[in-house]
Design an enzyme around this catalytic site. Structure first.
Site, PDB file in Angstrom:
ATOM      1  N   ILE A 145      24.679  40.509   3.900  1.00 46.87           N
ATOM      2  CA  ILE A 145      23.722  39.636   3.215  1.00 46.87           C
ATOM      3  C   ILE A 145      24.051  38.189   3.558  1.00 46.87           C
ATOM      4  O   ILE A 145      25.229  37.812   3.604  1.00 46.87           O
ATOM      5  CB  ILE A 145      23.807  39.856   1.673  1.00 46.87           C
ATOM      6  CG1 ILE A 145      23.713  41.344   1.304  1.00 46.87           C
ATOM      7  CG2 ILE A 145      22.762  39.025   0.933  1.00 46.87           C
ATOM      8  CD1 ILE A 145      22.427  42.041   1.689  1.00 46.87           C
TER       9      ILE A 145
ATOM     10  N   ASN B 255      36.437  49.810   6.427  1.00 41.54           N
ATOM     11  CA  ASN B 255      36.258  48.789   7.465  1.00 41.54           C
ATOM     12  C   ASN B 255      37.607  48.278   7.931  1.00 41.54           C
ATOM     13  O   ASN B 255      38.489  48.031   7.103  1.00 41.54           O
ATOM     14  CB  ASN B 255      35.424  47.626   6.897  1.00 41.54           C
ATOM     15  CG  ASN B 255      34.823  46.772   7.985  1.00 41.54           C
ATOM     16  OD1 ASN B 255      34.690  47.211   9.136  1.00 41.54           O
ATOM     17  ND2 ASN B 255      34.446  45.555   7.645  1.00 41.54           N
TER      18      ASN B 255
ATOM     19  N   SER C  26      29.823  47.658  -2.178  1.00 41.89           N
ATOM     20  CA  SER C  26      29.535  47.256  -0.795  1.00 41.89           C
ATOM     21  C   SER C  26      29.453  48.514   0.058  1.00 41.89           C
ATOM     22  O   SER C  26      30.097  49.522  -0.270  1.00 41.89           O
ATOM     23  CB  SER C  26      30.672  46.378  -0.267  1.00 41.89           C
ATOM     24  OG  SER C  26      30.591  46.268   1.142  1.00 41.89           O
TER      25      SER C  26
ATOM     26  N   LYS D 290      36.073  48.214  -3.565  1.00 41.15           N
ATOM     27  CA  LYS D 290      34.648  48.552  -3.665  1.00 41.15           C
ATOM     28  C   LYS D 290      34.460  50.069  -3.820  1.00 41.15           C
ATOM     29  O   LYS D 290      33.548  50.519  -4.518  1.00 41.15           O
ATOM     30  CB  LYS D 290      33.889  48.024  -2.440  1.00 41.15           C
ATOM     31  CG  LYS D 290      33.857  46.502  -2.366  1.00 41.15           C
ATOM     32  CD  LYS D 290      33.179  45.894  -3.577  1.00 41.15           C
ATOM     33  CE  LYS D 290      32.960  44.399  -3.458  1.00 41.15           C
ATOM     34  NZ  LYS D 290      32.278  43.829  -4.642  1.00 41.15           N
TER      35      LYS D 290
ATOM     36  N   ALA E 205      38.948  49.257  -0.600  1.00 40.99           N
ATOM     37  CA  ALA E 205      39.529  50.056  -1.698  1.00 40.99           C
ATOM     38  C   ALA E 205      38.962  49.586  -3.035  1.00 40.99           C
ATOM     39  O   ALA E 205      38.630  50.409  -3.900  1.00 40.99           O
ATOM     40  CB  ALA E 205      41.049  49.938  -1.688  1.00 40.99           C
TER      41      ALA E 205
ATOM     42  N   GLY F  26      16.744  28.411 -16.125  1.00 40.15           N
ATOM     43  CA  GLY F  26      15.839  28.578 -17.273  1.00 40.15           C
ATOM     44  C   GLY F  26      16.414  28.026 -18.552  1.00 40.15           C
ATOM     45  O   GLY F  26      17.632  27.955 -18.730  1.00 40.15           O
TER      46      GLY F  26
ATOM     47  N   TYR G 196      39.731  45.151   0.283  1.00 38.78           N
ATOM     48  CA  TYR G 196      38.346  44.967  -0.178  1.00 38.78           C
ATOM     49  C   TYR G 196      37.626  46.316  -0.272  1.00 38.78           C
ATOM     50  O   TYR G 196      36.988  46.628  -1.278  1.00 38.78           O
ATOM     51  CB  TYR G 196      37.636  44.028   0.794  1.00 38.78           C
ATOM     52  CG  TYR G 196      36.194  43.706   0.451  1.00 38.78           C
ATOM     53  CD1 TYR G 196      35.890  42.828  -0.589  1.00 38.78           C
ATOM     54  CD2 TYR G 196      35.139  44.260   1.176  1.00 38.78           C
ATOM     55  CE1 TYR G 196      34.568  42.518  -0.892  1.00 38.78           C
ATOM     56  CE2 TYR G 196      33.826  43.951   0.878  1.00 38.78           C
ATOM     57  CZ  TYR G 196      33.541  43.076  -0.151  1.00 38.78           C
ATOM     58  OH  TYR G 196      32.231  42.773  -0.452  1.00 38.78           O
TER      59      TYR G 196
ATOM     60  N   GLY H 239      30.170  35.929 -11.709  1.00 32.90           N
ATOM     61  CA  GLY H 239      30.122  35.300 -10.381  1.00 32.90           C
ATOM     62  C   GLY H 239      28.718  34.867 -10.005  1.00 32.90           C
ATOM     63  O   GLY H 239      28.272  35.080  -8.876  1.00 32.90           O
TER      64      GLY H 239
HETATM   65  P1  NAI Z   1      30.012  34.555  -2.843  1.00 33.57           P
HETATM   66  O1  NAI Z   1      31.401  34.321  -2.377  1.00 33.57           O
HETATM   67  O2  NAI Z   1      28.926  33.689  -2.324  1.00 33.57           O
HETATM   68  O3  NAI Z   1      29.958  34.518  -4.437  1.00 33.57           O
HETATM   69  C1  NAI Z   1      30.903  35.205  -5.209  1.00 33.57           C
HETATM   70  C2  NAI Z   1      30.825  34.720  -6.624  1.00 33.57           C
HETATM   71  O4  NAI Z   1      31.899  35.329  -7.366  1.00 33.57           O
HETATM   72  C3  NAI Z   1      31.009  33.210  -6.731  1.00 33.57           C
HETATM   73  O5  NAI Z   1      30.144  32.712  -7.735  1.00 33.57           O
HETATM   74  C4  NAI Z   1      32.470  33.088  -7.167  1.00 33.57           C
HETATM   75  O6  NAI Z   1      32.728  31.918  -7.908  1.00 33.57           O
HETATM   76  C5  NAI Z   1      32.618  34.311  -8.046  1.00 33.57           C
HETATM   77  N1  NAI Z   1      34.011  34.699  -8.225  1.00 33.57           N
HETATM   78  C6  NAI Z   1      34.900  35.050  -7.264  1.00 33.57           C
HETATM   79  N2  NAI Z   1      36.101  35.285  -7.837  1.00 33.57           N
HETATM   80  C7  NAI Z   1      35.951  35.080  -9.163  1.00 33.57           C
HETATM   81  C8  NAI Z   1      36.840  35.147 -10.268  1.00 33.57           C
HETATM   82  N3  NAI Z   1      38.129  35.448 -10.133  1.00 33.57           N
HETATM   83  N4  NAI Z   1      36.341  34.874 -11.507  1.00 33.57           N
HETATM   84  C9  NAI Z   1      35.042  34.547 -11.663  1.00 33.57           C
HETATM   85  N5  NAI Z   1      34.166  34.451 -10.657  1.00 33.57           N
HETATM   86  C10 NAI Z   1      34.620  34.710  -9.415  1.00 33.57           C
HETATM   87  O7  NAI Z   1      29.731  36.083  -2.569  1.00 33.57           O
HETATM   88  P2  NAI Z   1      28.368  36.885  -2.383  1.00 33.57           P
HETATM   89  O8  NAI Z   1      28.154  37.101  -0.944  1.00 33.57           O
HETATM   90  O9  NAI Z   1      27.287  36.309  -3.209  1.00 33.57           O
HETATM   91  O10 NAI Z   1      28.832  38.300  -2.984  1.00 33.57           O
HETATM   92  C11 NAI Z   1      28.536  38.717  -4.310  1.00 33.57           C
HETATM   93  C12 NAI Z   1      29.015  40.149  -4.464  1.00 33.57           C
HETATM   94  O11 NAI Z   1      28.382  40.972  -3.494  1.00 33.57           O
HETATM   95  C13 NAI Z   1      30.517  40.314  -4.252  1.00 33.57           C
HETATM   96  O12 NAI Z   1      31.028  41.268  -5.157  1.00 33.57           O
HETATM   97  C14 NAI Z   1      30.606  40.830  -2.829  1.00 33.57           C
HETATM   98  O13 NAI Z   1      31.776  41.594  -2.617  1.00 33.57           O
HETATM   99  C15 NAI Z   1      29.350  41.691  -2.758  1.00 33.57           C
HETATM  100  N6  NAI Z   1      28.888  41.933  -1.391  1.00 33.57           N
HETATM  101  C16 NAI Z   1      28.474  40.887  -0.597  1.00 33.57           C
HETATM  102  C17 NAI Z   1      28.047  41.135   0.697  1.00 33.57           C
HETATM  103  C18 NAI Z   1      27.578  40.049   1.617  1.00 33.57           C
HETATM  104  O14 NAI Z   1      27.268  40.363   2.777  1.00 33.57           O
HETATM  105  N7  NAI Z   1      27.474  38.787   1.181  1.00 33.57           N
HETATM  106  C19 NAI Z   1      28.046  42.501   1.237  1.00 33.57           C
HETATM  107  C20 NAI Z   1      28.473  43.505   0.314  1.00 33.57           C
HETATM  108  C21 NAI Z   1      28.883  43.202  -0.959  1.00 33.57           C
END
Ligand code: NAI
Length: 245
Positions: A186, A147, A140, A157, A155, A52, A153, A14
């Site tokens: 974030i 929450n 998370s 995490k 569960a 890169g 979600y 991701g």
């Molecule tokens: P985002 O939605 O901006 O990015 C998520 C990434 O995961 C994207 O690149 C998406 O294409 C990829 N993805 C989703 N489902 C996929 C799948 N089935 N196969 C391949 N790739 C997939 O999310 P963000 O905010 O960057 O979050 C990244 C991680 O951090 C996640 O695991 C999220 O749960 C966790 N997180 C984020 C928080 C926040 O406040 N943004 C808080 C706590 C945890």
């Protein structure tokens, strides 16, 4: 103190945007050869070329175990064995308990938890042989606190935390370190839907007074990938500006 990951191959799931993209970029800046992965091959290739010359893009739907295993196989064929695995891909499908559908449950659990299990199972084989590996699971704070409206979600995490500790115990003797990073709120596309009022109200509850950045999370992941973290395994690093203490 300089972190040098030259010679290491890192796979970040991701990583076409948000936190994952920043983790990929920082690992590359520290010298690792990084496999960028996302659901769309063109996006992954584009991000890889932006971070890169040694980075490569791979397409994968992490919610499918066979696709996750094939991802690790492709990275190992094209770039060499995976030394550092960051399970970052994640989704939300929020709703109150009574309105959560089986499909909301399954999609979130499959993408967030089963995907991580599948990549770990595939990548740990090479790590065991080489007796070196770093696995970092992005969980998370809600996996710790729970929450409202996020039963699926939270569960997934919380499950990642159990997965992290179990894998840490199972693989420690092979010098494979497994840790989790638990972000708070974030600034990414995932939180972009919040209104300014919600953002201000939230900022007031965070001791450090602001939402986090992707870089705040990526820095911890680079540290955990480095030799400076060689005596740490099975831990959860909460990176939330002090929200949960
Ligand atoms: P985002 O939605 O901006 O990015 C998520 C990434 O995961 C994207 O690149 C998406 O294409 C990829 N993805 C989703 N489902 C996929 C799948 N089935 N196969 C391949 N790739 C997939 O999310 P963000 O905010 O960057 O979050 C990244 C991680 O951090 C996640 O695991 C999220 O749960 C966790 N997180 C984020 C928080 C926040 O406040 N943004 C808080 C706590 C945890």
């Amino acid at each position: 103190m300089k972190i040098d990951l030259t010679g290491r191959v890192a796979l970040v799931t991701g990583s076409t945007r948000g936190i994952g993209r920043e983790i990929a970029a920082m690992l590359a800046a520290a010298g690792a050869r990084v496999a960028v992965s996302g659901r769309n091959a063109d996006n992954a290739a584009e991000v890889a070329s932006a971070i890169g010359a040694d980075a490569r893009g791979f397409a994968c739907d992490i919610a499918s175990s066979s696709s996750a295993a094939a991802l690790v196989e492709s990275v190992e064929r094209d770039m060499g064995s995976v030394d550092i695995l960051v399970n970052n891909a994640g989704i939300t499908r929020d709703n109150l308990l009574m309105r959560l559908k089986d499909d909301d449950w399954d999609s979130v659990l499959n993408a967030n938890l089963r995907g991580a299990f599948a990549t770990i199972r595939a990548a740990s084989r090479g790590m065991m042989k080489r007796r070196w590996g770093r696995i970092i699971n992005i969980t998370s704070v809600v996996g710790i606190t729970g929450n409202k409206g996020q039963a699926n979600y939270a569960a997934s995490k919380a499950g990642l935390i159990g997965l992290t500790k179990s894998v840490a115990k199972e693989l420690a003797s092979r010098n494979i370190l497994t840790n989790a990073v638990a972000p708070g709120f974030i600034e990414t596309d995932m939180t972009a839907a919040m209104t300014n009022d919600e953002r201000t109200e939230l900022g007031a509850q965070i001791p450090l007074g602001r939402l986090g950045t992707a870089g705040d999370i990526a820095g911890v992941c680079v540290f955990l990938s480095s030799e400076y973290a060689s005596y740490i395994t099975g831990q959860v690093f909460v990176v939330d500006g002090g929200l949960v203490m």
